[in-house]
Design a protein around this motif. Structure first.
Motif, mmCIF file in Angstrom:
data_model
loop_
_atom_site.group_PDB
_atom_site.id
_atom_site.type_symbol
_atom_site.label_atom_id
_atom_site.label_comp_id
_atom_site.label_asym_id
_atom_site.label_seq_id
_atom_site.Cartn_x
_atom_site.Cartn_y
_atom_site.Cartn_z
ATOM 1 N N SER A 102 5.409 3.603 -8.507
ATOM 2 C CA SER A 102 6.701 4.205 -8.806
ATOM 3 C C SER A 102 6.521 5.722 -8.838
ATOM 4 O O SER A 102 5.508 6.227 -9.329
ATOM 5 N N HIS A 146 11.620 3.422 -8.323
ATOM 6 C CA HIS A 146 10.837 2.282 -8.816
ATOM 7 C C HIS A 146 10.147 1.555 -7.664
ATOM 8 O O HIS A 146 10.750 1.317 -6.620
ATOM 9 N N THR A 147 8.920 1.195 -7.851
ATOM 10 C CA THR A 147 8.172 0.273 -6.979
ATOM 11 C C THR A 147 8.485 0.463 -5.495
ATOM 12 O O THR A 147 9.056 -0.411 -4.854
ATOM 13 N N LYS A 171 6.287 -5.249 -8.736
ATOM 14 C CA LYS A 171 7.623 -5.623 -8.284
ATOM 15 C C LYS A 171 7.690 -7.132 -8.124
ATOM 16 O O LYS A 171 6.790 -7.746 -7.559
ATOM 17 N N GLY A 191 10.013 -4.950 -13.591
ATOM 18 C CA GLY A 191 9.318 -6.192 -13.255
ATOM 19 C C GLY A 191 8.490 -6.786 -14.368
ATOM 20 O O GLY A 191 7.630 -7.634 -14.120
#
Length: 636
Positions: A102, A146-147, A171, A191
């Motif tokens: 991230s 994110h991810t 994730k 996650g």
């Protein structure tokens, strides 16, 4: 005398030598000596202070300063732990955690926010203005993305932007897309936490334990070679093994979506289970998408598991339980007859059958095959309110199933003391009582399983990180009716499919037992004097089919809802066929099960049963399948 004294003093003064003038060098020496003495005093005091400080640091508070030094050179990083996987019955991954990076920013270290935003925007796919806003906010941490995929993270690193860095996360991925979406549920954006479905129900089991890496770094931020290093590895969560069969789940969702489209229903539910073990092999929830773009599916899987959370009036499928109670209590046998008029007054309400008929002398089997409201009410009145209520509860109504699932409904059962004058007429035929699709399927599995209630199951067990499998606890089975009663009712349900209201549920080469049912749907916006009629003067329906196949040794159960009049949802046939293909069968095999949609009968077959429920028309497909329940909702 005074004069003598003064003279003596003058003589003394005259005898003293004249003072000698001091040299400049001597004066400077004297000043230097004074300065040296002062400096010595200062050095002595400073040394004393150092000694005192050293004593404080090394003797009185050594731990404090050792810890401070370690804090300045030691770095500790959290190692995230992946969640355990959700697996189907064969170990196929339905949901798993994949490591990803991230991207974040430290606004205090970002030198050129506008340039940084301009560079990152195309890489992260985020509007430049959005990024600029985050990069100029106060504080030391702003999450940007994110991810992200590995390629994106590598591109960000290659840009070498001041104040931009990444950290490790996981994730959650579903390799099969939206398959079993309503069952699996979802997790939080990072996650780590389950927020719906089985992800939420088994969050404690699936969640891992974070690890930690501690090392010593130099002033410039590099690692001190040979320095102290501590590694506490992360421990991933345990895997959860479901009873779901991935191939069967896919086939069920596809067939259900096609039938919902064909019937014009609002949605559908389908469940397939093995009545011997209670294992749910497939559980599908779909709904029509009015905003679907041209060329896109008009019916799609939904996130809410209505098979467990939605309550509806089952309608005529409930008659099977009423007749089973009558036979179990010794009040009648399948071949016994009753005089069935066209109309029966119960309290202040007249009850009739769907199809008008003169007064008939019908056997119990005829009553079930024709789905006679009047005939069923006659038998219910012989049983009495207390027995009707008791048997419905023994079949599992009024309480949540043993499946661990968020927001599962317990159904609606009116307490005996609150029954009205018409309750003995309405409840036995499936009105005035609320159930979930899973509850109705479990009740039909009792008939398919020789009268024994086996709690339904969605999870077969867990697998620890060391590979040890732990079976999920299962409630003890309980007897509801005798094997003789169950077999007698199963044979009666066969007639529903061969000669009654469920002929579309027939499966070539198999005996099918089932029952159809249609109930009006209570509406929030309704006519002032009719809670079931909408403001346009129309009724909305829930249609159900529940049954099992083969009838002799049930292995599958089915149920469903549809729009307008109930029509079989040809789900059993397709699902059973898929199951046989997976097993490499080239000809009909001995299967068992139960199924349901609308009104119908299902034969007995080896252990697995299909069941289906819906609004409008519903039906059971032709072909051997495990227990199935389908449901569709719509407006006539």
């Amino acid at each position: 005398m005074k004069r003598a004294a003064e003279g003596a003093f003058d003589a003394y003064r005259a005898s003293r030598p004249a003072p000698v003038a001091e040299r400049p060098e001597a004066a400077m020496l004297r000043r230097s000596q004074r300065r040296m003495a002062g400096l010595l005093v200062v050095c002595t005091l400073a040394f004393a202070a150092v000694v005192v400080r050293l004593a404080q640091v090394q003797v009185l508070e050594p731990e404090r300063y050792v810890a401070r030094g370690a804090e300045q050179r030691q770095v500790s990083k959290v190692v995230p732990a992946g969640r355990g996987m959700l697996l189907d019955r064969d170990g196929v991954e339905l949901a798993l955690s994949v490591p990803r990076e991230s991207i974040y920013a430290d606004p205090a270290l970002v030198r050129h926010p506008a340039r940084t935003a301009r560079v990152l925007a195309p890489i992260l796919g985020i509007p430049e203005a959005d990024l600029l806003d985050r990069l100029t906010r106060p504080g030391r941490f702003q999450l940007l993305a994110h991810t992200v995929p590995d390629a994106v993270a590598a591109e960000v690193r290659a840009a070498r932007l001041a104040g931009i860095a990444s950290f490790d996360e996981f994730k959650r991925e579903r390799p099969n897309g939206a398959l079993a979406r309503s069952l699996l549920g979802q997790v939080s954006s990072d996650g780590t936490v389950g927020t719906a479905g089985l992800e939420e129900a088994y969050d404690e089991v699936l969640s891992g334990q974070e690890g930690r890496i501690a090392y010593e770094r130099s002033k410039d931020g590099g690692t001190i070679v040979g320095g102290r290093e501590v590694v506490e590895p992360a421990r991933p969560g345990a895997d959860v093994v479901l009873t779901i069969d991935r191939a069967l789940q896919y086939e069920t969702e596809q067939v259900l979506a096609r039938e919902v489209t064909a019937s014009g229903a609002k949605g559908g539910i389908a469940i397939i289970s093995d009545p011997r073990t209670g294992e749910v092999l497939a559980m599908a929830n779909v709904a029509a998408d009015p905003d679907a773009a041209p060329g896109q599916p008009s019916v799609v899987p939904i996130g809410e598991n209505l098979a467990l959370t939605a309550v509806y009036e089952p309608g005529s499928v409930n008659k099977v339980l009423t007749l089973a109670a009558s036979i179990e209590e010794g009040l009648a046998e399948p071949g016994d007859t009753r005089v069935v008029p066209a109309r029966l007054q119960v309290g202040d309400h007249p009850f009739t059958d769907h199809d008008p008929h003169p007064t008939e002398t019908w056997t119990l089997t005829d009553i079930l095959a024709a789905s006679s409201n009047v005939g069923t009410i006659i038998l219910a009145k012989e049983l009495g309110a207390e027995k009707v209520d008791s048997y419905l509860r023994r079949f599992g109504f009024g309480e949540r199933t043993a499946i661990d699932f968020p927001d599962q409904a317990a159904g609606l059962m009116t307490e005996l003391e609150d029954w009205s004058g018409t309750s003995i007429g309405a409840i036995p035929i499936g009105q005035g009582v609320g159930v979930t699709a899973m509850q109705m399927l479990a009740a039909f599995n009792v008939i398919a399983n020789d009268g024994t209630y086996v709690a339904p199951r969605l999870v077969s067990g867990t697998v620890d990180t060391d590979g040890q499998r732990r079976p999920a606890p299962t409630p003890a089975p309980r007897r509801v009716v005798s094997p003789e009663t169950a077999r007698a009712v199963g044979a009666m349900m066969e007639r529903v499919v061969t000669d009654g209201t469920g002929t579309k549920a027939a499966v070539p080469g198999y005996t099918v037992a089932g029952k159809t049912g249609t109930a009006r749907k209570p509406l929030d916006e309704h006519m002032p004097d009719n809670g079931y009629m909408d403001l346009d003067g129309r009724y909305h329906y829930v249609s159900t089919f529940a049954g099992f196949v083969p009838a002799e040794q049930p292995a599958f159960d089915h149920r469903g809802h549809g729009r307008t009049r109930p029509q079989p949802v040809h789900l059993c046939q397709r699902c059973l066929g898929a199951r046989l293909r997976r097993a490499g069968e080239g000809r009909p095999a001995p299967l068992r099960g139960t199924a349901g949609i609308g009104d119908g009968v299902a034969p007995e077959a080896p252990p697995v049963s299909p069941s289906a429920r819906g609004l409008g028309d519903a039906d059971v497909p032709e072909s051997p399948v495990p227990t199935v329940t389908t449901s569709t909702s719509g407006t006539t």
